[in-house]
Design an enzyme around this catalytic site. Structure first.
Site, short mmCIF file in Angstrom:
data_model
loop_
_atom_site.label_atom_id
_atom_site.label_comp_id
_atom_site.label_asym_id
_atom_site.label_seq_id
_atom_site.Cartn_x
_atom_site.Cartn_y
_atom_site.Cartn_z
N ARG A 54 0.85 -1.19 0.00
CA ARG A 54 0.00 0.00 0.00
C ARG A 54 0.89 1.24 0.00
O ARG A 54 2.12 1.14 0.06
CB ARG A 54 -1.02 -0.02 1.15
CG ARG A 54 -0.57 -0.62 2.44
CD ARG A 54 0.53 0.11 3.12
NE ARG A 54 0.20 1.50 3.35
CZ ARG A 54 1.05 2.45 3.64
NH1 ARG A 54 2.35 2.17 3.74
NH2 ARG A 54 0.68 3.69 3.85
N ALA A 56 0.86 5.23 -2.03
CA ALA A 56 0.73 5.57 -3.46
C ALA A 56 1.96 5.22 -4.31
O ALA A 56 1.84 4.51 -5.31
CB ALA A 56 0.36 7.05 -3.58
N ARG A 97 -7.08 -0.17 -7.10
CA ARG A 97 -7.44 0.90 -6.15
C ARG A 97 -7.57 2.19 -6.96
O ARG A 97 -6.70 2.50 -7.78
CB ARG A 97 -6.37 1.04 -5.05
CG ARG A 97 -6.31 -0.19 -4.14
CD ARG A 97 -5.45 0.07 -2.91
NE ARG A 97 -6.13 0.92 -1.94
CZ ARG A 97 -5.54 1.41 -0.85
NH1 ARG A 97 -4.25 1.15 -0.61
NH2 ARG A 97 -6.21 2.15 0.00
N GLN A 206 -2.12 2.07 9.88
CA GLN A 206 -0.79 2.19 9.24
C GLN A 206 0.17 2.99 10.11
O GLN A 206 1.38 2.77 10.05
CB GLN A 206 -0.90 2.87 7.87
CG GLN A 206 -1.67 2.10 6.82
CD GLN A 206 -3.11 2.51 6.78
OE1 GLN A 206 -3.71 2.87 7.79
NE2 GLN A 206 -3.71 2.47 5.61
N ASP A 247 -1.92 10.84 -1.80
CA ASP A 247 -2.25 9.83 -2.82
C ASP A 247 -2.48 10.48 -4.16
O ASP A 247 -2.28 9.86 -5.21
CB ASP A 247 -3.48 9.04 -2.40
CG ASP A 247 -3.04 7.99 -1.40
OD1 ASP A 247 -2.85 8.36 -0.23
OD2 ASP A 247 -2.82 6.84 -1.82
N ASN A 257 -5.49 12.46 0.62
CA ASN A 257 -4.60 11.59 1.41
C ASN A 257 -5.43 10.79 2.41
O ASN A 257 -6.67 10.97 2.50
CB ASN A 257 -3.53 12.43 2.12
CG ASN A 257 -2.44 11.58 2.74
OD1 ASN A 257 -1.90 10.69 2.08
ND2 ASN A 257 -2.11 11.80 4.00
N LYS A 258 -4.77 9.94 3.16
CA LYS A 258 -5.44 9.04 4.10
C LYS A 258 -6.49 9.75 4.93
O LYS A 258 -6.28 10.86 5.42
CB LYS A 258 -4.37 8.40 5.00
CG LYS A 258 -4.86 7.46 6.08
CD LYS A 258 -5.76 6.35 5.58
CE LYS A 258 -5.18 5.53 4.44
NZ LYS A 258 -6.20 4.68 3.76
O1 MRU Z 1 -4.57 3.22 2.09
P1 MRU Z 1 -3.09 3.42 2.03
O2 MRU Z 1 -2.34 2.83 3.18
O3 MRU Z 1 -2.53 2.99 0.69
O4 MRU Z 1 -2.90 4.99 2.11
C1 MRU Z 1 -1.64 5.53 2.11
C2 MRU Z 1 -1.60 6.99 2.31
O5 MRU Z 1 -2.61 7.64 2.43
C3 MRU Z 1 -0.26 7.65 2.27
O6 MRU Z 1 -0.25 8.79 3.07
C4 MRU Z 1 0.03 8.07 0.83
O7 MRU Z 1 -0.13 7.00 -0.06
C5 MRU Z 1 1.39 8.63 0.67
S1 MRU Z 1 2.62 7.37 0.78
C6 MRU Z 1 4.13 8.07 0.50
#
Ligand code: MRU
Length: 358
Positions: A54, A56, A97, A206, A247, A257-258
Site C-alpha cells: 500500500r 501511493a 485501487r 498504518q 495519494d 490523502n489518508k
Molecule cells: O490506504 P493506504 O495505506 O494505501 O494509504 C496511504 C496513504 O494515504 C499515504 O499517506 C500516501 O499514499 C502517501 S505514501 C508516500
C-alpha cells in the site's frame, strides 16, 4: 544508482535472480516480516487490493514491476498473445485501487512502452526486456524522488522539532525512504534532533503498525497517539509542524490523502502549526481537478473490526472512506523532488510542471 543514505526498510523490489517482484506483506507488520515474490499479475493485483502492498508510490512501482516481470515470464507466447496477455494484466492492475495517482501514472507508462516497442520488434524477448527496463526506471526514479524530497523536506524541519505525521508515508509506502518520513529521516541523518508524533490511523492502523515500526528501526524517537488526540497535542503546543504524504495532488492544489488528514490540517491551521505535504510529481494529477477524483470506499468491516476482532454490533452500518480531501488554503507547502511549492498552489504547480491553465 548509489545513495548516501542506508535503506533499512523496504516495501517492494525486483529480484534479478527470480525475475520476480518481491514485497513485504505490510498487513503482518510489525509482528512478522513476511516476504512474497511473484510474477503473476493476478496475485499482485490481489496484494494491492488487500493492502499487503500500500502507499501511493509503492502501488505504482509494484504495478510496473508486475507488468515487467510478467512479460519476462510469457516470452514463449506468440507476439499477439503476448501483447494481449500484457494488456489484460495492465487492465487488472488498473482496477485495483482508484485514488492513488501513481498507479495510473505507472501503468500508462508501461502501456506506452508496450505500444512503442511493438512498433519496432516482434521479438517477445526484446519486448520483455524493454518492459522490465521501464519498470525498473519507474522504481529507480522513485528512489531518487524519495531522496530529493527528503533533502528538500529536511530543510523545512528546524533543529529540535516535534513533527506530527499521519498514516505511513515512509519506506513501506515507497521504493526507498518514503516521502514525509524521508524528510524526517534525512533531517535526522544530518544531525537534527527530531521527534515524531504518529497518529494510529484507523481503520487499518498504518501509523501504529508501520510508521512506528520504521521509526523504531531508525532509532528516531516516536510517540503514538490516537487519531482523536491531534487537536489536544496541538493545543498543548507539542507539535512544531505536520508532514504527511499524498495519494493524489490535483491541478487545483487539493491534496487527497489518508482519511483523517483533513481534520489534522484544520487543527494545524487553528493552532498556527505549518502543514506540509510531501509527494513525488508522479502523485500530481495535472489532468484533473478535485471534483474529478474517485475517493475509494473500502469494506465497512475494516471499521467494524480491529485486528480481526469485532468491536461493535455486527450488523451496524459503517462508512469506510479510505481518503479525504484537504483544501489548498490549509497547506503551507508541497515538497516534491523538483522543489518546494508554496501557495498559490495551483499556479505554482503549473509553473513547476510546465502546464498552463485550461
Ligand atoms: O490506504 P493506504 O495505506 O494505501 O494509504 C496511504 C496513504 O494515504 C499515504 O499517506 C500516501 O499514499 C502517501 S505514501 C508516500
Amino acid at each position: 544508482m548509489s545513495s548516501p543514505y542506508p535503506i533499512k526498510v523496504r516495501a517492494v523490489w525486483y529480484d534479478e535472480e527470480l525475475r520476480q517482484l518481491c514485497w513485504v506483506n505490510t498487513l503482518k507488520l510489525p509482528h512478522e516480516e513476511e516476504i512474497t515474490c511473484s510474477n503473476d499479475p493476478k496475485r499482485v493485483a490481489k496484494a494491492i487490493i488487500d493492502m499487503e502492498i500500500r502507499g501511493a508510490p509503492a502501488i505504482g512501482v509494484t504495478a510496473a514491476l508486475a507488468v515487467g516481470s510478467y512479460a519476462l515470464k510469457i516470452t514463449s507466447l506468440p507476439v499477439e498473445k503476448f501483447a494481449e496477455e500484457l494488456r489484460k494484466a495492465i487492465n487488472e492492475l488498473w482496477r485495483t485501487r482508484p485514488t492513488a495517482h501513481n498507479l495510473f501514472y505507472a501503468l500508462i507508462r508501461m502501456n506506452k512502452t508496450l505500444d512503442e516497442a511493438l512498433k519496432s520488434t516482434n521479438d517477445t524477448y526484446r519486448l520483455a526486456e524493454k518492459l522490465i527496463k521501464e519498470a525498473l526506471n519507474i522504481y529507480w526514479e522513485d528512489v531518487t524522488a524519495n531522496m530529493k524530497i527528503g533533502e528538500y523536506g529536511a530543510e523545512l524541519i528546524p533543529d529540535d522539532a516535534t513533527i506530527l505525521t499521519h498514516c505511513n508515508a515512509g519506506a513501506l509506502a515507497t521504493s526507498a525512504y518514503g516521502t514525509a518520513l524521508a524528510a524526517i529521516r534525512i533531517a535526522w541523518y544530518k544531525g537534527k534532533r527530531v521527534r515524531v508524533i504518529a497518529t494510529e490511523t484507523r481503520p487499518v492502523l498504518q501509523g501504529a503498525r508501520l510508521t512506528v515500526y520504521e521509526l523504531v528501526k531508525e532509532g528516531i524517537p516516536v510517540t503514538l497517539i490516537t487519531d482523536n488526540a491531534v487537536g489536544m497535542v496541538m493545543r498543548r503546543k507539542l507539535v512544531d509542524l505536520v508532514i504527511v504524504g499524498a495519494d493524489r495532488v490535483t491541478r487545483d492544489g487539493y491534496v487527497v490523502n489518508k482519511i483523517g488528514t483533513y481534520m489534522i490540517a484544520l487543527a494545524a491551521k487553528r493552532n498556527n502549526v505549518p502543514f506540509y505535504v510531501a509527494a513525488p510529481t508522479s502523485t500530481v494529477d495535472m489532468e484533473r481537478t478535485v471534483d474529478q477524483v474517485v475517493i475509494e470506499e473500502r469494506n465497512p468491516n475494516e471499521v467494524k473490526y480491529v485486528m480481526s476482532k469485532l468491536i461493535t454490533i455486527g450488523d451496524v452500518e459503517a462508512i469506510n472512506y479510505a481518503f479525504d480531501i484537504t483544501d489548498p488554503d490549509l497547506i503551507s507547502a508541497i515538497v516534491t523532488e523538483r522543489g518546494v511549492i508554496y501557495p498559490p498552489l495551483q499556479s505554482n504547480l503549473e509553473k513547476l510542471l510546465g502546464y498552463s491553465s485550461r
